[in-house]
Design an enzyme around this catalytic site. Structure first.
Site, PDB file in Angstrom:
ATOM      1  N   GLU A  18       1.042  -1.157   0.079  1.00  0.00           N
ATOM      2  CA  GLU A  18       0.021   0.123  -0.019  1.00  0.00           C
ATOM      3  C   GLU A  18       0.839   1.345   0.094  1.00  0.00           C
ATOM      4  O   GLU A  18       1.981   1.306   0.732  1.00  0.00           O
ATOM      5  CB  GLU A  18      -0.918   0.007   0.991  1.00  0.00           C
ATOM      6  CG  GLU A  18      -1.568   1.206   1.415  1.00  0.00           C
ATOM      7  CD  GLU A  18      -2.654   1.642   0.386  1.00  0.00           C
ATOM      8  OE1 GLU A  18      -2.573   2.837  -0.085  1.00  0.00           O
ATOM      9  OE2 GLU A  18      -3.502   0.717   0.104  1.00  0.00           O
ATOM     10  N   ASP A  66      -6.163  -3.889  -6.199  1.00  0.00           N
ATOM     11  CA  ASP A  66      -7.208  -2.506  -5.996  1.00  0.00           C
ATOM     12  C   ASP A  66      -6.729  -1.443  -6.439  1.00  0.00           C
ATOM     13  O   ASP A  66      -6.443  -0.516  -5.286  1.00  0.00           O
ATOM     14  CB  ASP A  66      -7.852  -2.768  -4.585  1.00  0.00           C
ATOM     15  CG  ASP A  66      -8.852  -1.935  -4.422  1.00  0.00           C
ATOM     16  OD1 ASP A  66      -9.521  -1.217  -4.996  1.00  0.00           O
ATOM     17  OD2 ASP A  66      -9.581  -1.985  -3.129  1.00  0.00           O
ATOM     18  N   CYS A  93     -12.467   0.941  -9.608  1.00  0.00           N
ATOM     19  CA  CYS A  93     -13.359   1.999  -9.538  1.00  0.00           C
ATOM     20  C   CYS A  93     -13.387   2.839 -10.652  1.00  0.00           C
ATOM     21  O   CYS A  93     -14.324   3.643 -10.747  1.00  0.00           O
ATOM     22  CB  CYS A  93     -13.106   2.743  -8.150  1.00  0.00           C
ATOM     23  SG  CYS A  93     -11.403   3.513  -8.464  1.00  0.00           S
TER      24      CYS A  93
END
Length: 139
Positions: A18, A66, A93
């Site tokens: 991340e 993601d 997204c």
């Protein structure tokens, strides 16, 4: 990092990356609180960290990505293709970058087998999409 912690309950080992260092620290704390010992977390850009792990001999049976709205970086997509996991789960997204990245992954030997939109925020116009890809057996 929540996805990684959930997957660790079923996986031999989970690696999570991340870009936000605070998210990594929180994941480490949550892993400790939940007695999860089979997870490794690193702060950094996935397009740099994942290729480094691959160069160190780390491979994956399943990759879950993601990415931000811009989608996956070319280096990350190529590393996923080179790793040859059995499955890739792509959470997106942005339908446009999802379509672009699926095209690259399919050209690299994967087949999109399922795509599921998820309306997590009904009051907004954005919809998350989860795509499941499997590696073609001939690759």
């Amino acid at each position: 990092m929540t996805i990684s912690l959930c997957l660790a309950q079923k996986a031999g080992h989970v690696y999570g990356v991340e870009i936000v260092p605070e998210a990594i620290e929180d994941a480490k704390k949550n892993a400790e609180l939940n007695q999860i010992t089979n997870a490794t977390f690193k702060a950094g850009q996935a397009e740099k960290v994942i290729p480094e792990w691959y160069d160190q001999g780390i491979k994956a049976d399943v990759i879950v990505v993601d990415p931000p709205r811009k989608g996956c970086d070319e280096a990350l997509l190529q590393t996923m293709i080179d790793m040859k996991p059995k499955r890739i789960v792509y959470v997106s997204c942005n339908p446009a970058t999802l379509a672009r990245d699926l095209k690259v992954l399919e050209a690299g030997g994967f087949k999109t087998v399922e795509v599921q939109p998820v309306d997590m925020f009904p009051q907004k116009m954005h919809v998350e999409t989860v795509a499941l890809l499997q590696r073609n057996l001939s690759n």
